[in-house]
Design an enzyme around this catalytic site. Structure first.
Site, PDB file in Angstrom:
ATOM      1  N   ASP A 282     -48.341 -19.980 -17.168  1.00  0.00           N
ATOM      2  CA  ASP A 282     -48.897 -20.424 -15.903  1.00  0.00           C
ATOM      3  C   ASP A 282     -50.431 -20.410 -16.041  1.00  0.00           C
ATOM      4  OD1 ASP A 282     -49.036 -21.064 -13.159  1.00  0.00           O
ATOM      5  OD2 ASP A 282     -49.296 -18.964 -12.641  1.00  0.00           O
ATOM      6  N   ASN A 691     -43.420 -18.412  -8.077  1.00  0.00           N
ATOM      7  CA  ASN A 691     -43.116 -19.760  -8.550  1.00  0.00           C
ATOM      8  C   ASN A 691     -42.849 -19.803 -10.051  1.00  0.00           C
ATOM      9  OD1 ASN A 691     -45.920 -19.128  -8.918  1.00  0.00           O
ATOM     10  ND2 ASN A 691     -46.269 -21.270  -9.427  1.00  0.00           N
TER      11      ASN A 691
END
Length: 950
Positions: A282, A691
């Site tokens: 990420d 997420n």
């Protein structure tokens, strides 16, 4: 048992999250209860309410909310870090027609409904309408993403009443969550294959023995007896040893002082850390701190950096020359420049006036709201009313949907123009002289990934002048602003410095122009079909020949030691993919500043595609590029995966780095599965937000980082670290050691079973293929436990190089991905060693045995134990004091137990010199050739690590 304990701990963590309070607004009272389904509610914060009098229509169901804040601003802030990974507060706006109700209970008396689109994965969009039927005429309001709260978001400021639209499996968070899988390490799968081969060998050997017997009598009985006699070929203790080893590796990782705070949550796959080829990471909170700092302001002819900001302060303290004719002198930028817009390119303004205009544009064109924390304990309305009167700088913090915005507003404050108040309808700025400027917000155009820009139309309260300000990415703004010869070049310069650039422009509007625009814009917003396209078309009618004011550069601070860590991983042969929900420009900028993409490397930005034909053309264009990094958006990725999955995977896997922006949680997980399926290589996912959970669970190995976005990712991951830089040591040292140790341990346990089975086969062959056991009772039990267990298990302490060397030469890690430490080749080598040593031990004992058979048992078993201990010593590369203790302890246990093994051994014989020399001779013949071969191999073909340690 170990996996059951892991599962129980996971269950406890889930229960903690799923048992959170929520409040429900009813006709009679407000009551608290416990929510047992995470899809039912938004997490309780600052007094969150549900109400259900408004009936959703269309395809709808819970998680999207229309909300009515209780304070006068009709808005609230939420945090979406567990949904999209962004830690900043986002402003959400209520339905305006419900704000005029006198009391909460009146919500139950109105007749209204919500039309909502069907449930879908996209967390960045929502289309619906709110209709109130009990008014004449009926009131219709458009609903967008600004009017919604998704499940798993947190109300950070204000109080909310909402109507539930989506529930359960229809919520965005659940639709973007994939089911977790049980992870099995590649080493375990390889050992399973070898165990199957050993089982086939067991059956084949038993059949051969029965065949050589001549199938005499009830041969099937003999077959089963041989199967039992040779069953030691199947290493039953292998699983126990490996599981104990995995527990030891986990303990070593958590006790490593160089990576404090690291937690091993799944104890089944520590060896996977040593086999990784792809690292999916990420961006926000993982590679970056998500803290922005304003670095550069460029006006075309003059550039201001961190060391020249005082010059800007000086310009702002002096009234703009064109302003001095203004009554009251309230405005930092005046009307004359606006009215002279058509001639602006011809008339060169002074630097001072351009600085005034640029700073004012930056201070007005944003969605930032000042929050006065000293009033946090007061009710909603009082809080905002007081804030309008008290502009104490010490109490103020800024909140916005993007950290870039906050950095820009904080910078304007630092140079003298301060944002002191903002609500849905107005903005107040304080000049360096202390005067308050008030602007009425007429329209807001939020940033979208398609437009790559945001805008605001404001009216100056003192002059009634209407101005349209806009800022955005250079690719979007270059065609909107008037012609210039410096924008493209300066954007490139800032991007190479790793700065995030924004182009700021403005356009003056007359009252007639604005009224015409407003009527067309309101009509477009009420459209049910193609609303986004119609709204965009109306806004674009304003975006023509705008005056370019300035270019800003903002730095996103990276996490500590991100650059050297990424370089370390690249040198180790690991390909790094960055998957982020952020904008394309931001993702590309961070990829450059973190050196994920080197400065000299070309970047191919995959153009947006919507159908098969466009995807085919773009893939062909990309195929012609060589050794360049790929940047692709989530929407284009979805189209390509639908039609050209294999081609895209093949091309992307050849890239040195890949950046996927605007990725949903589901897309992140899908990319991890795509790499596993297409390449067959091991993948690792790194993230810090909710997420990232789907990606972490889908990858072969998941690493969670505890950061600003909470602990959801770290709790769902297999390994949890506190900083990204710890991943380097986790892989290079612990991952590498775990794999090499488990490979050696697994093969040695197999060798231990094969050697005794070989001796049994030789024994049966010599005695006319009789299905009689060579060793019985305690000897067989002791052989696999107290006599050899400690030295064999001590291999989990072995290391070929020191941790410092492994970190200094990451190229050593690259060899592991080829799987050479455990393969059919190494397995066959150990099989040959076992056959050789088993044959020597048994034939040697038979040749040297004298009159009684019991002497064969004593000589062969003692030589067998000594051979095993010497083989452990031969396998060890770096001695640890516990290894020596294990060897001595095992030998001592065997010598001590000889006194109690009267039924197996002749105690008088084993104390003689004859016994000692025969055992020594057999052991020497079985082990000495292997020591010689090992010495020659290290001299003639040394392994790579010996070149570094010598």
């Amino acid at each position: 048992m170990r996996e059951a304990i892991d599962e129980f701990r996971r269950f406890q963590r889930d229960k903690e999250v799923n048992s959170q309070l929520y409040s429900k607004l009813t006709v009679r009272e407000s009551k608290n209860s416990i929510g047992h389904g995470i899809s039912e509610d938004v997490r309780k914060s600052s007094g969150l309410f549900y109400c259900g009098p408004l009936a959703p229509r269309g395809s709808g169901g819970s998680q999207s909310w229309q909300k009515r804040p209780l304070h006068s601003a009709s808005s609230c802030f939420i945090r979406t870090d567990q949904l999209d990974g962004e830690t900043d507060w986002k402003l959400k706006v209520a339905v305006s027609c419900t704000q005029r109700l006198p009391a909460l209970g009146d919500l139950f008396s109105i007749s209204a409904y919500v039309y909502a689109q069907k449930p879908q994965l996209d967390i960045h969009s929502f289309e619906g309408t709110f209709t109130r039927e009990d008014s004449d005429p009926p009131i219709h309001e458009s609903l967008s993403i600004e009017n919604t709260l998704w499940a798993n978001t947190i109300v950070a400021s204000g109080t909310v009443i909402g109507v539930v639209i989506y529930t359960g499996k229809e919520t965005r968070s659940v639709m973007n969550t994939s089911n977790p899988k049980n992870k099995v390490g590649l080493l375990d799968l390889e050992l399973n294959q070898l165990t199957k081969a050993l089982f086939v060998a067991l059956v084949a050997l038993s059949v051969v023995m029965v065949t050589l017997q001549g199938f005499v009598g009830p041969w099937y009985r003999s077959l089963f007896r041989f199967l039992l006699l040779f069953s030691y070929i199947i290493p039953i203790s292998l699983r126990v040893n490996l599981d104990m080893g995995k527990a030891a590796y986990g303990w070593m990782i958590m006790k490593d002082e160089s990576i404090p705070g690291t937690v091993v949550r799944t104890s089944t796959i520590p060896e996977e850390l040593g086999r990784l080829v792809y690292l999916l990471t990420d961006k926000t909170g993982t590679l970056t701190q998500n803290e922005m700092v304003f670095k550069r302001l460029h006006l075309g002819t003059v550039s201001y950096g961190a060391d020249t900001m005082d010059e800007i302060q000086g310009h702002l303290r002096n009234p703009c020359p064109q302003m001095q004719s203004q009554a009251g002198g309230n405005n930092a930028s005046s009307t004359p420049p606006r009215k002279a817009q058509s001639s602006a390119p011809k008339v060169r303004k002074s630097v001072s006036s351009r600085v005034h205009e640029a700073v004012k544009a930056i201070a007005l064109c944003h969605n930032v709201s000042p929050v006065y924390e000293s009033r946090a304990g007061v009710g909603g309305e009082a809080e905002y009313a007081e804030a309008d009167q008290d502009f104490s700088d010490g109490n103020r913090t800024y909140q916005a949907a993007s950290p870039d915005e906050v950095a820009l507003v904080q910078w304007t404050e630092s140079v003298g123009l301060t944002l002191v108040s903002r609500d849905l309808g107005s903005v107040q700025l304080r000049t360096p002289s202390g005067q308050i400027q008030t602007y009425c917000i007429l329209q807001m155009f939020p940033f979208t990934s398609e437009s790559k820009r945001m805008g605001v139309i404001v009216r100056d309260e003192s002059t009634a002048e209407i101005t349209f300000y806009m800022k955005g990415a250079d690719v979007a703004m270059s065609s909107i602003v008037q012609y210039n010869d410096w924008l493209e070049e300066e954007c490139g310069n800032m991007a190479r410095e790793g700065l995030r650039t924004l182009v700021v422009a403005k356009r003056a509007l007359t009252e007639e122009q604005y009224q015409d625009f407003e009527s067309r814009y309101s009509q477009a917003k009420l459209s049910i079909h193609d609303r986004a396209l119609k709204v965009a078309a109306v806004v674009e009618s304003l975006e023509r020949q705008m005056e370019l004011l300035c270019l800003t550069g903002v730095e996103d601070r990276l996490q500590a030691d991100v650059r050297p860590t990424l370089e370390l991983l690249r040198n180790a042969g690991i390909k790094i993919w960055m998957l982020t929900g952020d904008k394309l420009e931001t993702a590309t900028c961070i990829a450059k500043s973190s050196h994920l993409v080197s400065r000299t490397q070309d970047i191919h930005i995959f153009r947006p595609v919507t159908n098969r034909g466009e995807a085919h053309l773009e893939l062909n264009a990309f195929r012609r590029k060589h050794d360049c990094a790929l940047v692709i958006s989530g929407d284009s990725l979805e189209v390509c995966l639908k039609y050209y999955e294999h081609e895209l995977a093949e091309l992307a896997c050849q890239c040195p780095a890949v950046v996927c922006c605007r990725c949903s949680p589901t897309q992140k997980a899908r990319i991890a599965k795509l790499l596993q399926h297409h390449t067959g290589k091991r993948t690792c996912a790194v993230g810090d937000g909710g997420n990232d959970v789907s990606m972490i669970q889908a990858a072969d190995c998941g690493i969670g980082i505890e950061g600003k976005e909470g602990r959801q990712a770290s709790l769902a991951a297999d390994f949890s670290v506190t900083q990204f830089r710890h991943i380097g040591r986790l892989l290079m040292v612990h991952g590498r050691s775990s794999y090499k140790r488990s490979a050696a341990l697994g093969q040695f346990v197999m060798h231990r079973g094969l050697i005794i089975s070989t001796m049994q086969a030789v024994f049966s062959s010599v005695f006319y293929f009789a299905s009689v056991p060579l060793y019985q009772g305690f000897l067989m039990v002791g052989y696999a436990t107290i006599y050899t267990m400690f030295p064999v298990f001590s291999l989990v302490l072995d290391q070929d190089v020191k941790p410092e060397t492994a970190m200094l030469y990451p190229e050593l890690y690259k060899d592991l991905t080829k799987g050479r430490s455990l393969s059919f080749k190494t397995f066959l080598v150990w099989v040959l060693i076992s056959i050789y040593q088993g044959g020597i031990l048994m034939y040697g004992a038979l040749l040297l045995f004298e009159s009684e058979f019991v002497h064969v048992l004593a000589i062969s078993f003692t030589a067998l134990i000594l051979t095993e201990l010497l083989m452990v010593a031969l396998t060890i590369r770096t001695w640890h004091w516990l290894m020596a203790v294990a060897e001595v302890l095992s030998l001592g246990c065997y010598v001590a137990s000889l006194a109690f093994l009267n039924e197996y051994f002749d105690v008088a014989f084993i104390t003689t010199v004859t016994f000692v020399w025969k055992v020594s001779a057999i052991t020497m013949v079985s082990c000495l050739p292997l020591y010689v071969l090992k010495y020659l191999k290290r001299k003639l073909s040394p392994p790579s690590y010996t070149k570094l340690t010598s």
